[in-house]
Write a protein that holds these residues in place. Structure first.
Motif, mmCIF file in Angstrom:
data_model
loop_
_atom_site.group_PDB
_atom_site.id
_atom_site.type_symbol
_atom_site.label_atom_id
_atom_site.label_comp_id
_atom_site.label_asym_id
_atom_site.label_seq_id
_atom_site.Cartn_x
_atom_site.Cartn_y
_atom_site.Cartn_z
ATOM 1 N N PHE A 1 0.868 -1.167 0.000
ATOM 2 C CA PHE A 1 0.000 0.000 0.000
ATOM 3 C C PHE A 1 0.914 1.228 0.000
ATOM 4 C CE2 PHE A 1 -3.355 2.422 2.165
ATOM 5 C CZ PHE A 1 -4.460 1.897 1.525
ATOM 6 N N SER A 2 0.625 2.207 -0.839
ATOM 7 C CA SER A 2 1.503 3.380 -0.826
ATOM 8 C C SER A 2 1.016 4.400 0.202
ATOM 9 C CB SER A 2 1.563 4.020 -2.204
ATOM 10 O OG SER A 2 2.275 5.230 -2.111
ATOM 11 N N ASN A 3 1.642 4.364 1.380
ATOM 12 C CA ASN A 3 1.242 5.280 2.455
ATOM 13 C C ASN A 3 1.391 6.737 2.032
ATOM 14 O OD1 ASN A 3 0.906 3.039 3.925
ATOM 15 N ND2 ASN A 3 2.397 3.532 5.523
ATOM 16 N N GLN A 4 2.543 7.031 1.407
ATOM 17 C CA GLN A 4 2.830 8.422 1.073
ATOM 18 C C GLN A 4 1.807 8.972 0.071
ATOM 19 O OE1 GLN A 4 4.502 8.757 3.642
ATOM 20 N NE2 GLN A 4 6.132 10.064 2.862
ATOM 21 N N LYS A 5 1.427 8.136 -0.904
ATOM 22 C CA LYS A 5 0.468 8.592 -1.896
ATOM 23 C C LYS A 5 -0.876 8.907 -1.226
ATOM 24 C CE LYS A 5 -1.587 6.232 -5.358
ATOM 25 N NZ LYS A 5 -1.568 5.068 -6.270
ATOM 26 N N HIS A 6 -1.295 8.003 -0.324
ATOM 27 C CA HIS A 6 -2.559 8.237 0.385
ATOM 28 C C HIS A 6 -2.499 9.505 1.223
ATOM 29 C CE1 HIS A 6 -3.723 4.261 -0.878
ATOM 30 N NE2 HIS A 6 -4.910 4.447 -0.340
ATOM 31 N N LYS A 7 -1.379 9.680 1.914
ATOM 32 C CA LYS A 7 -1.244 10.875 2.748
ATOM 33 C C LYS A 7 -1.317 12.137 1.897
ATOM 34 C CE LYS A 7 1.678 9.118 6.496
ATOM 35 N NZ LYS A 7 3.040 9.195 7.047
ATOM 36 N N LEU A 8 -0.623 12.107 0.756
ATOM 37 C CA LEU A 8 -0.596 13.296 -0.093
ATOM 38 C C LEU A 8 -1.993 13.609 -0.631
ATOM 39 C CD1 LEU A 8 0.979 15.553 -1.376
ATOM 40 C CD2 LEU A 8 1.541 14.062 -3.293
ATOM 41 N N ILE A 9 -2.702 12.571 -1.099
ATOM 42 C CA ILE A 9 -4.048 12.811 -1.629
ATOM 43 C C ILE A 9 -4.953 13.381 -0.533
ATOM 44 C CG2 ILE A 9 -6.105 11.713 -2.617
ATOM 45 C CD1 ILE A 9 -4.213 9.782 -4.050
ATOM 46 N N ALA A 10 -4.841 12.813 0.673
ATOM 47 C CA ALA A 10 -5.652 13.322 1.785
ATOM 48 C C ALA A 10 -5.309 14.781 2.067
ATOM 49 C CB ALA A 10 -5.419 12.474 3.029
ATOM 50 N N PHE A 11 -4.021 15.082 2.017
ATOM 51 C CA PHE A 11 -3.573 16.466 2.271
ATOM 52 C C PHE A 11 -4.159 17.424 1.229
ATOM 53 C CE2 PHE A 11 -0.797 20.006 3.066
ATOM 54 C CZ PHE A 11 -0.354 19.839 4.361
ATOM 55 N N ILE A 12 -4.152 16.968 -0.044
ATOM 56 C CA ILE A 12 -4.675 17.821 -1.119
ATOM 57 C C ILE A 12 -6.182 18.037 -0.951
ATOM 58 C CG2 ILE A 12 -5.038 18.006 -3.617
ATOM 59 C CD1 ILE A 12 -2.455 16.297 -3.911
ATOM 60 N N ILE A 13 -6.907 16.948 -0.631
ATOM 61 C CA ILE A 13 -8.353 17.087 -0.427
ATOM 62 C C ILE A 13 -8.628 18.051 0.729
ATOM 63 C CG2 ILE A 13 -10.468 15.860 0.246
ATOM 64 C CD1 ILE A 13 -9.265 13.369 -1.125
ATOM 65 N N ALA A 14 -7.893 17.866 1.821
ATOM 66 C CA ALA A 14 -8.088 18.728 2.994
ATOM 67 C C ALA A 14 -7.810 20.184 2.639
ATOM 68 C CB ALA A 14 -7.192 18.270 4.135
ATOM 69 N N GLY A 15 -6.709 20.419 1.923
ATOM 70 C CA GLY A 15 -6.346 21.791 1.551
ATOM 71 C C GLY A 15 -7.384 22.416 0.634
ATOM 72 N N SER A 16 -7.900 21.621 -0.332
ATOM 73 C CA SER A 16 -8.880 22.167 -1.273
ATOM 74 C C SER A 16 -10.169 22.568 -0.563
ATOM 75 C CB SER A 16 -9.213 21.139 -2.359
ATOM 76 O OG SER A 16 -8.041 20.644 -2.929
ATOM 77 N N ILE A 17 -10.623 21.703 0.364
ATOM 78 C CA ILE A 17 -11.869 22.022 1.071
ATOM 79 C C ILE A 17 -11.664 23.236 1.976
ATOM 80 C CG2 ILE A 17 -13.612 21.161 2.677
ATOM 81 C CD1 ILE A 17 -13.167 18.401 1.559
ATOM 82 N N ALA A 18 -10.488 23.323 2.595
ATOM 83 C CA ALA A 18 -10.197 24.511 3.408
ATOM 84 C C ALA A 18 -10.217 25.753 2.523
ATOM 85 C CB ALA A 18 -8.856 24.366 4.108
ATOM 86 N N GLY A 19 -9.711 25.616 1.293
ATOM 87 C CA GLY A 19 -9.728 26.740 0.355
ATOM 88 C C GLY A 19 -11.152 27.145 0.008
ATOM 89 N N LEU A 20 -12.020 26.151 -0.164
ATOM 90 C CA LEU A 20 -13.428 26.431 -0.443
ATOM 91 C C LEU A 20 -14.056 27.192 0.726
ATOM 92 C CD1 LEU A 20 -15.946 25.922 -2.257
ATOM 93 C CD2 LEU A 20 -16.355 23.879 -0.895
#
Lengths: 324, 300
Positions: free
Chosen positions: A214-233
């Motif tokens: 399982f790619s932990n780093q990829k999951h973390k990065l995607i979660a970070f991007i989703i979190a950042g985008s919603i915060a931006g909204l």
């Protein structure tokens, strides 16, 4: 699909629309603008807190610089609405500016997240804090563009689109809550998807998913991007509400606010942070109406939660309810 | 960015020396506060977000003692001691409950104390700025002119005093039994407990020492600047920067990092006045990315 969980999607959409309709009726039953203001702020700040909880509650990463994305959403929206490029779009300018705000925050989150997720524990927290304060400093330094410490000056136009005029209080109320509920429904899908369970797995035992290929780093990065985008909204909605953007939104104390909400509402239940935002706003409204010493009261309440209840209110309610 | 202003400054002895002295003053004051923070983290493993509030408390205490006694030395020492005692109570009553809790709980607990203290000092001392305690009479002399650089003697006093405190701290940590116990507690507290050392007492002492250092920094700051609620909110971030750059838990690292930050602030103010703070955060980001354990920290 990796991000979709069809079983509950229709139910969630139905519930979301129901809540939206109830809140619209609520608008007419309680005509007090103060209450409307609290409700729309609860949704804006609730989105902000829920986005942070993807990292804290589901991934176990204590991000301490989340306001960077809130501010980037707010400033992007404001600056684009002031620019000729977007304001020439007339009736489409607000949806386009909001999309751009989410996009820019998402790109920022990609850049910052890619660097931050390489670190763990307290070092991760400190790096997110450092990036946020760097952005705060940049906002202050670029006086010509951002207005420096005065905030984004001069306001911006809010042309009507699709018959929605955000200049009117009711339109703004209905629009903000609608956008928030849609986002929450989508977020729910993500959290309940295999991807979402992957995040929980990384939180509980990071070596095991890695061993399973399982790619932990990829999951973390995607979660970070989703979190950042919603915060931006959330930031862009706040900017629309205040018709401006302020550097304090990028200061570290702004990142502490969603932490309080997560603590008050609960980090282990999906809607916990939203409930936290409700408690936070009611407390805010009640206390500032009665005393100047808001920090004192908020501090004591947090202290009670940290040392007394030891979990958020919704978490506590759900545990009580399940036991019976 | 005004790179020529910086070049002009570096080639002129007067500017170079006065900026360097200014940087040294900022750095050494910062070291006093940050060394307490890094000490507490190193031994207790707690990020004391309330450290800046303790610094503020030091400033208020010393202001109060100064207005009663009128004696500068007394106000600084008693102010710092007062904060030390306050820190002891804070550790026993609150911090000691969250040693095993996760990071978020520790941060929120400390931050709630910051919110409470910021308002409490307003209730007690009013929300107006209190004017600075003032420089003691001995130092109310014309500034020194060294190569045309203007250097207030009081700044030299602050620099040397911080330096002496740093030396004392170094001596305590490396040469005394207490220091050896503290360093052992940072590595393996359970083993220390098994050997019959009262670890709770040790932790309380370390926290008291850390608070004392924050209070001392605040008391000295009260002599050169005004005293106001929330004054700890910027020093705490600077202390975090120093702690991270130097290596978390490393006092010598904090010393080095304080010098770097002091100089960055002082010369940064010449080169890019609007981005002086940004420069510090840039350094912090670079250190965390390239060497997360800090300049003098040990890799875990």
């Amino acid at each position: 699909m990796l991000f979709l969980n069809k079983d509950n999607f229709q139910r969630d959409v139905f519930l979301g629309l129901l809540v939206w309709l109830i809140l619209i009726m609520f608008y007419f039953i309680f005509p007090d603008p103060g209450i409307h203001d609290i409700i729309q702020k609860v949704f804006i700040l609730g989105l902000f807190a829920m986005s942070l909880n993807i990292l804290i509650g589901y991934l176990g990463l204590i991000a301490f610089g989340h306001a960077a994305f809130f501010a980037s959403g707010a400033y992007t929206l404001g600056l684009f609405l002031q620019s000729d490029f977007v304001s020439n779009l007339a009736s489409f300018s607000i949806p386009v500016a909001m999309l751009l705000a989410v996009l820019v925050s998402g790109i920022l989150a990609t850049l910052i997240g890619a660097i931050c997720i390489r670190l763990k524990d307290i070092y991760f927290s400190f790096l997110t804090l450092a990036f946020q304060m760097l952005i705060y400093s940049i906002i202050l330094a670029l006086v010509n563009i951002t207005g420096g410490d005065q905030g984004l000056m001069g306001g911006f136009p809010k042309p009507p689109f699709l018959g929605i005029n955000l200049g009117k209080p009711f339109d703004f109320y209905a629009f903000t809550i609608f956008i928030s509920i849609i986002t929450i429904v989508i977020l729910r899908q993500i959290i309940e998807s295999p991807f979402g369970y992957g995040l929980r797995m990384i939180r509980d035992n990071s070596e095991r998913p890695a061993a399973l290929g399982f790619s932990n780093q990829k999951h973390k990065l995607i979660a970070f991007i989703i979190a950042g985008s919603i915060a931006g909204l959330a930031g862009s909605l706040q900017a629309l509400l205040d018709v401006g953007a302020y550097p304090e939104w990028a200061f570290w104390s702004k990142s502490a606010e969603p932490l309080f909400m997560i603590l008050l509402g609960g980090m282990h239940s999906f809607l916990g942070p939203l409930m936290g935002a409700l408690i936070f706003e009611i407390l805010n409204d009640f206390v500032t109406a009665n005393t100047r010493y808001y920090g004192l009261v908020l501090g004591l309440v947090i202290l009670c939660f940290v040392l007394g209840l030891k979990k958020g209110l919704l978490d506590w309610i759900l545990i009580k309810f399940n036991r019976k | 960015m005004e790179i020529f202003a910086l070049l002009d400054c570096i080639i002129s002895p007067a500017c170079l020396l006065s900026q360097a002295a200014g940087g040294l003053k900022i750095g050494m004051l910062l070291f006093l506060v940050a060394s307490g923070l890094t000490l507490v983290f190193g031994v207790l493993g707690v990020i004391n977000f309330a450290h800046g509030a303790l610094y503020m408390l030091g400033a208020y205490f010393s202001w109060q003692i100064m207005s009663i006694t009128g004696h500068f030395g007394l106000s600084v020492i008693l102010g710092a001691l007062g904060v030390g005692i306050f820190g002891l109570l804070f550790e026993r009553i609150l911090i000691s409950r969250v040693y095993n809790a996760d990071l978020l709980v520790q941060i929120l607990l400390c931050y709630s104390v910051v919110l409470i203290l910021d308002d409490l000092v307003m209730i007690i001392w009013g929300d107006e700025f209190l004017s600075s305690v003032g420089v003691p009479e001995v130092f109310q002399v014309p500034p020194l002119f060294i190569f045309d650089a203007i250097i207030p003697p009081f700044h030299l006093a602050i620099i040397s005093m911080s330096f002496i405190v740093g030396l004392i701290l170094w001596f305590i940590m490396t040469k005394t039994r207490f220091g050896r116990l503290v360093r052992a507690a940072a590595v393996n507290p359970k083993m220390l407990e098994a050997l019959g050392i009262n670890i709770n007492l040790l932790r309380a002492c370390v926290f008291m020492l850390g608070s004392f250092l924050a209070g001392l920094g605040g008391a000295l700051a009260a002599s050169v600047g005004s005293v106001v609620s929330g004054m700890g909110n910027s020093i705490i971030i600077e202390s975090f920067i120093v702690t991270v750059i130097g290596g978390m838990g490393s006092i010598s690292g904090a010393f080095l990092a304080s010098l770097i930050i002091g100089m960055a602030r002082s010369f940064g103010a010449v080169a890019m006045p609007l981005f002086t703070d940004g420069l510090m955060f840039l350094i912090m980001v670079l250190v965390l990315v390239l060497r997360p354990q800090g300049l003098m920290g040990n890799k875990k």
